[in-house]
Design a protein around this motif. Structure first.
Motif, PDB file in Angstrom:
ATOM      1  N   ALA A  18       0.831  -1.213   0.000  1.00 34.16           N
ATOM      2  CA  ALA A  18       0.000   0.000   0.000  1.00 34.16           C
ATOM      3  C   ALA A  18       0.860   1.256   0.000  1.00 34.16           C
ATOM      4  O   ALA A  18       0.583   2.208  -0.745  1.00 34.16           O
ATOM      5  CB  ALA A  18      -0.924  -0.005   1.220  1.00 34.16           C
ATOM      6  N   THR A  19       1.917   1.261   0.802  1.00 34.96           N
ATOM      7  CA  THR A  19       2.779   2.444   0.880  1.00 34.96           C
ATOM      8  C   THR A  19       3.591   2.615  -0.395  1.00 34.96           C
ATOM      9  O   THR A  19       3.733   3.733  -0.917  1.00 34.96           O
ATOM     10  CB  THR A  19       3.723   2.339   2.091  1.00 34.96           C
ATOM     11  N   ILE A  20       4.120   1.520  -0.924  1.00 37.42           N
ATOM     12  CA  ILE A  20       4.911   1.588  -2.161  1.00 37.42           C
ATOM     13  C   ILE A  20       4.046   2.064  -3.319  1.00 37.42           C
ATOM     14  O   ILE A  20       4.439   2.951  -4.091  1.00 37.42           O
ATOM     15  CB  ILE A  20       5.538   0.219  -2.470  1.00 37.42           C
ATOM     16  N   ASP A  21       2.847   1.497  -3.467  1.00 35.40           N
ATOM     17  CA  ASP A  21       1.966   1.869  -4.581  1.00 35.40           C
ATOM     18  C   ASP A  21       1.581   3.349  -4.502  1.00 35.40           C
ATOM     19  O   ASP A  21       1.596   4.054  -5.517  1.00 35.40           O
ATOM     20  CB  ASP A  21       0.710   1.003  -4.574  1.00 35.40           C
ATOM     21  N   ALA A  22       1.248   3.810  -3.287  1.00 39.51           N
ATOM     22  CA  ALA A  22       0.876   5.221  -3.126  1.00 39.51           C
ATOM     23  C   ALA A  22       2.065   6.123  -3.452  1.00 39.51           C
ATOM     24  O   ALA A  22       1.913   7.162  -4.114  1.00 39.51           O
ATOM     25  CB  ALA A  22       0.382   5.467  -1.706  1.00 39.51           C
ATOM     26  N   SER A  23       3.249   5.737  -3.009  1.00 36.29           N
ATOM     27  CA  SER A  23       4.446   6.540  -3.262  1.00 36.29           C
ATOM     28  C   SER A  23       4.766   6.603  -4.751  1.00 36.29           C
ATOM     29  O   SER A  23       5.186   7.667  -5.259  1.00 36.29           O
ATOM     30  CB  SER A  23       5.635   5.951  -2.496  1.00 36.29           C
ATOM     31  N   PHE A  24       4.566   5.499  -5.449  1.00 32.87           N
ATOM     32  CA  PHE A  24       4.829   5.488  -6.886  1.00 32.87           C
ATOM     33  C   PHE A  24       3.830   6.363  -7.639  1.00 32.87           C
ATOM     34  O   PHE A  24       4.191   7.018  -8.628  1.00 32.87           O
ATOM     35  CB  PHE A  24       4.803   4.056  -7.417  1.00 32.87           C
ATOM     36  N   ARG A  25       2.594   6.406  -7.192  1.00 36.35           N
ATOM     37  CA  ARG A  25       1.605   7.274  -7.847  1.00 36.35           C
ATOM     38  C   ARG A  25       1.979   8.743  -7.638  1.00 36.35           C
ATOM     39  O   ARG A  25       1.840   9.566  -8.556  1.00 36.35           O
ATOM     40  CB  ARG A  25       0.202   6.988  -7.309  1.00 36.35           C
ATOM     41  N   ILE A  26       2.443   9.054  -6.430  1.00 32.64           N
ATOM     42  CA  ILE A  26       2.912  10.423  -6.162  1.00 32.64           C
ATOM     43  C   ILE A  26       4.110  10.750  -7.038  1.00 32.64           C
ATOM     44  O   ILE A  26       4.206  11.822  -7.644  1.00 32.64           O
ATOM     45  CB  ILE A  26       3.267  10.583  -4.673  1.00 32.64           C
ATOM     46  N   ARG A  27       5.048   9.813  -7.093  1.00 33.24           N
ATOM     47  CA  ARG A  27       6.251   9.995  -7.922  1.00 33.24           C
ATOM     48  C   ARG A  27       5.881  10.277  -9.373  1.00 33.24           C
ATOM     49  O   ARG A  27       6.405  11.215  -9.989  1.00 33.24           O
ATOM     50  CB  ARG A  27       7.108   8.734  -7.846  1.00 33.24           C
ATOM     51  N   ASP A  28       4.983   9.463  -9.943  1.00 27.31           N
ATOM     52  CA  ASP A  28       4.631   9.605 -11.355  1.00 27.31           C
ATOM     53  C   ASP A  28       3.945  10.940 -11.620  1.00 27.31           C
ATOM     54  O   ASP A  28       4.169  11.569 -12.670  1.00 27.31           O
ATOM     55  CB  ASP A  28       3.723   8.448 -11.782  1.00 27.31           C
TER      56      ASP A  28
END
Length: 242
Positions: free
Chosen positions: A184-194
């Motif tokens: 959950a944390t990795i996926d959310a962080s990647f969406r922010i990154r993108d």
């Protein structure tokens, strides 16, 4: 004159009476024992709190390290201004400056619930150990998004994402952090990154320039809404270099 036979009868009779008397006393003794209530076991009193027992870590803000260690014992580790202490199975991190406690961090785990909930209460945050980033943001109002990194983070240590809330006047700020290990944390962080990359370019993300801007705070809060907080830190050190 008493005959020998009469004397013998008298002796036998006296012996019988003595025996009956002894039996009667024995029966009365037994009756008393039966009638007496069983002795009630004395309740064992609860152990009184140990004098000078370990307080919650939020009570130690602003005290001298020497006083802190008179309550908690020596630090487990010391590195620069960071010290760790074990309190009832909970490992807390303490920041000290000039021999004075200026901050602390508590894991949001069941073992640390006493320490963590005390910190949350001080900042009017929901009293729950499974607090989410979204709940933190809603309770605190204005929060800032920060991250150790969002891309090319390397393998030296697990990166963290943070929501920071400044304290009023002289009150230390409080920071909610989640380590980028759960899906959950990795996926959310990647969406922010993108989203940041699309808006500002890849270098902006690699250089973590987003930490110096509030442009993506609301985006980050939305994406991190359901992410569970792993650590609460009071008196955090703001990111420098901006």
């Amino acid at each position: 004159m008493m005959t020998a036979f009469q004397g013998l009868k008298t002796v036998v009779l006296l012996g019988a009476l003595a025996g009956l008397s002894a039996c009667g006393q024995a029966d009365k003794t037994a009756e008393k024992a039966d009638a007496a209530p069983a002795e009630t076991p004395q309740a064992v009193p609860e152990a009184a709190p140990v004098a000078g027992g370990a307080p919650t870590i939020d009570q130690m803000m602003g005290v001298q390290v020497a006083y802190l260690e008179s309550k908690l014992g020596p630090a487990r580790t010391v590195q620069d201004k960071q010290r760790t202490y074990e309190i009832g199975g909970c490992m807390v991190r303490v920041s000290a400056d000039g021999g004075e406690v200026v901050g602390y961090a508590v894991p949001m785990t069941p073992a640390c619930s006493t320490q963590a909930l005390a910190a949350l209460k001080d900042y009017d945050l929901p009293q729950k150990i499974d607090l989410t980033m979204g709940e933190f943001a809603a309770a605190r109002g204005n929060v800032d998004f920060k991250a150790d990194c969002l891309t090319l983070c390397g393998n030296a240590a697990d990166p963290w994402v943070h929501l920071e809330s400044a304290g009023p006047r002289a009150t230390p700020g409080i920071r909610a952090s989640a380590v980028m290990v759960s899906d959950a944390t990795i996926d959310a962080s990647f969406r922010i990154r993108d989203a940041i990359k699309a808006a500002k370019g890849e270098d902006y993300v690699i250089d973590t320039t987003f930490n110096c801007s509030a442009d993506f705070d609301q985006l980050a809060i939305r994406e991190l809404k359901t992410v569970r907080i792993d650590e609460i830190e009071v008196g955090y050190v703001p990111y420098g270099g901006c």
